[in-house]
Design an enzyme around this catalytic site. Sequence first.
Site, PDB file in Angstrom:
ATOM      1  N   HIS A 156      30.087 -23.953  -2.294  1.00 52.49           N
ATOM      2  CA  HIS A 156      29.954 -25.108  -1.392  1.00 52.49           C
ATOM      3  C   HIS A 156      31.243 -25.921  -1.338  1.00 52.49           C
ATOM      4  O   HIS A 156      31.208 -27.112  -1.043  1.00 52.49           O
ATOM      5  CB  HIS A 156      28.793 -26.018  -1.816  1.00 52.49           C
ATOM      6  N   SER A 277      57.787 -28.545  12.095  1.00 54.36           N
ATOM      7  CA  SER A 277      57.263 -29.348  13.194  1.00 54.36           C
ATOM      8  C   SER A 277      58.407 -29.699  14.135  1.00 54.36           C
ATOM      9  O   SER A 277      59.538 -29.916  13.695  1.00 54.36           O
ATOM     10  CB  SER A 277      56.629 -30.621  12.639  1.00 54.36           C
ATOM     11  N   LYS A 283      57.436 -31.674   7.793  1.00 57.21           N
ATOM     12  CA  LYS A 283      56.316 -30.738   7.820  1.00 57.21           C
ATOM     13  C   LYS A 283      56.686 -29.294   7.472  1.00 57.21           C
ATOM     14  O   LYS A 283      57.750 -28.798   7.812  1.00 57.21           O
ATOM     15  CB  LYS A 283      55.661 -30.729   9.212  1.00 57.21           C
ATOM     16  N   GLU A 290      46.622 -19.990   9.787  1.00 55.31           N
ATOM     17  CA  GLU A 290      45.754 -20.603  10.805  1.00 55.31           C
ATOM     18  C   GLU A 290      45.432 -19.615  11.914  1.00 55.31           C
ATOM     19  O   GLU A 290      44.290 -19.543  12.397  1.00 55.31           O
ATOM     20  CB  GLU A 290      46.427 -21.844  11.387  1.00 55.31           C
ATOM     21  N   TYR A 317      28.630   8.292  33.672  1.00 48.86           N
ATOM     22  CA  TYR A 317      29.807   7.428  33.791  1.00 48.86           C
ATOM     23  C   TYR A 317      29.583   6.350  34.853  1.00 48.86           C
ATOM     24  O   TYR A 317      29.005   6.597  35.908  1.00 48.86           O
ATOM     25  CB  TYR A 317      31.052   8.259  34.177  1.00 48.86           C
TER      26      TYR A 317
HETATM   27  N1  ARG Z   1      40.367   4.445  34.929  1.00 47.64           N
HETATM   28  C1  ARG Z   1      39.092   5.025  34.697  1.00 47.64           C
HETATM   29  C2  ARG Z   1      38.499   4.485  33.387  1.00 47.64           C
HETATM   30  O1  ARG Z   1      39.211   3.934  32.647  1.00 47.64           O
HETATM   31  C3  ARG Z   1      39.209   6.500  34.586  1.00 47.64           C
HETATM   32  C4  ARG Z   1      37.965   7.190  34.950  1.00 47.64           C
HETATM   33  C5  ARG Z   1      37.714   7.033  36.402  1.00 47.64           C
HETATM   34  N2  ARG Z   1      36.583   7.794  36.795  1.00 47.64           N
HETATM   35  C6  ARG Z   1      35.985   7.584  37.957  1.00 47.64           C
HETATM   36  N3  ARG Z   1      34.948   8.319  38.189  1.00 47.64           N
HETATM   37  N4  ARG Z   1      36.408   6.718  38.829  1.00 47.64           N
HETATM   38  O2  ARG Z   1      37.335   4.596  33.122  1.00 47.64           O
END
Ligand code: ARG
Length: 459
Positions: A156, A277, A283, A290, A317
């Site tokens: 503490h 400083s 200082k 920090e 994706y």
């Molecule tokens: N610049 C894109 C990324 O970082 C690469 C992949 C792009 N793929 C796509 N289907 N547009 O994810």
Amino acid sequence: MTTLWHGRFADDPAEELMAYTASIGFDERLAADDIAGSRAHVKMLAQVGLLSDSEADQVLAALEQIEAELAAGVLVFESSDEDIHTVVERRVTELAGVAGAKLHTGRSRNDQIATALRLFAKRELAVIAADVLSLQEVLLERAIQAGDSYLPGYTHLQRAQPVLLAHHLLAHGWALARDVQRLGDARARLDTSPLGAGALAGSSLPLNPEATALELGFGGVFENSMDAVSDRDFVAESLFVLALIGIHLSRLGEEIVWWTSEEVAFASLDDAYATGSSMLPQKKNPDIAELARAKAGRLIGNLTGLLATLKGLPLAYNRDLQEDKEPLFDSVDQVRLGLRAIVGLMSTITFDVQAMAAAADAPSLAAIDLVEWLVADGMAFRDAHGVVGELVRRSLDGEASLVDLVRADLRLGNQAAELLNPGVAVGRRSTQGGAGTVPLDAQLEHFRAALVEDRARFG
Ligand code: ARG
């Protein structure tokens, strides 16, 4: 403008679209990893007969030239180059013509970027591990130098019991040792090649993902193409480990800020690792410490930001995943800079062991030793706690010093009062892993042994 997808589109992309969606401004950093991926891919395409040997040679020569152009800073990006993959493929095609146009056979930027980013993370986490080990080495060295110097240990932020300075320094060291383990674990888990997953579903062409994985030095190959291109758990995990290192550095940083304050004055910084400083001539400020404290916030932000990006993303994706790179690059850079600055700071800091001892020698810090003396004599712990607590209260009320009250108490007396002498209490912390001189030797030995083992792993 020739985009990678120009066949399907009648019109060029809008300037605002390119400005908003392009990633070349930051994924340029993956150039070497992207080229490594392309090299492995082309070799594999030749092995399975999708490219002739001479075509593969032309593409490999083009890749080599691009690498040289990058190194010389003469590779020019065009307005249609939205990311590093586009740059490399465009340039390969310029240099190797028809053969170059075959580079992307059976490949998508989706498996390509996942591959490059895993290669990047695998390498950088090892570099960070080596830097963490350097800080552990400095802490070990300072712990050995500290000998039997001691200071108050706090809970503490109130003085609790004396502890050896070496023990205190190694407490930070052990946290870092676990960080090194975590870096190793994260690295092992991300050591899988996604190359060959294509856009999301693999390919009808006779690709050999095992061959590219082997060529790239990955420990294994993906089991599921959709998982391979769409998860960034490896980035999130890397960011977590980096954030935790940042948190450990912030805790060390806070102690340095405090120890070097004029109120505490347990330590002073070397000029090279302190700042002055602009206004106040007297200082000397602990800015490294920090910023170590502050940057943990940024590292946590990088982690939580990516977690929020990943949450709820449908398979497979999505362009959202492009947001994985800047936090990873930033966390890697900040942790590395911080580690190196703190290595310098900790190897040059001066400890005022007299000031530390003076603070730790306040008799009340041995109150538990009085309790344990009574317990050893057969008194129940709770009763002994009450007896000593009352003496502490009476001394605080100004009746007499704690030492005099202990001497005068029939249950304690002169012998017990010796426990309050300077330096006695710390020597009595004798249990395994405790803060005293007896267990320290074993701790130093174990710490050193773990360090040597980790060094062998991470160089
Ligand atoms: N610049 C894109 C990324 O970082 C690469 C992949 C792009 N793929 C796509 N289907 N547009 O994810």
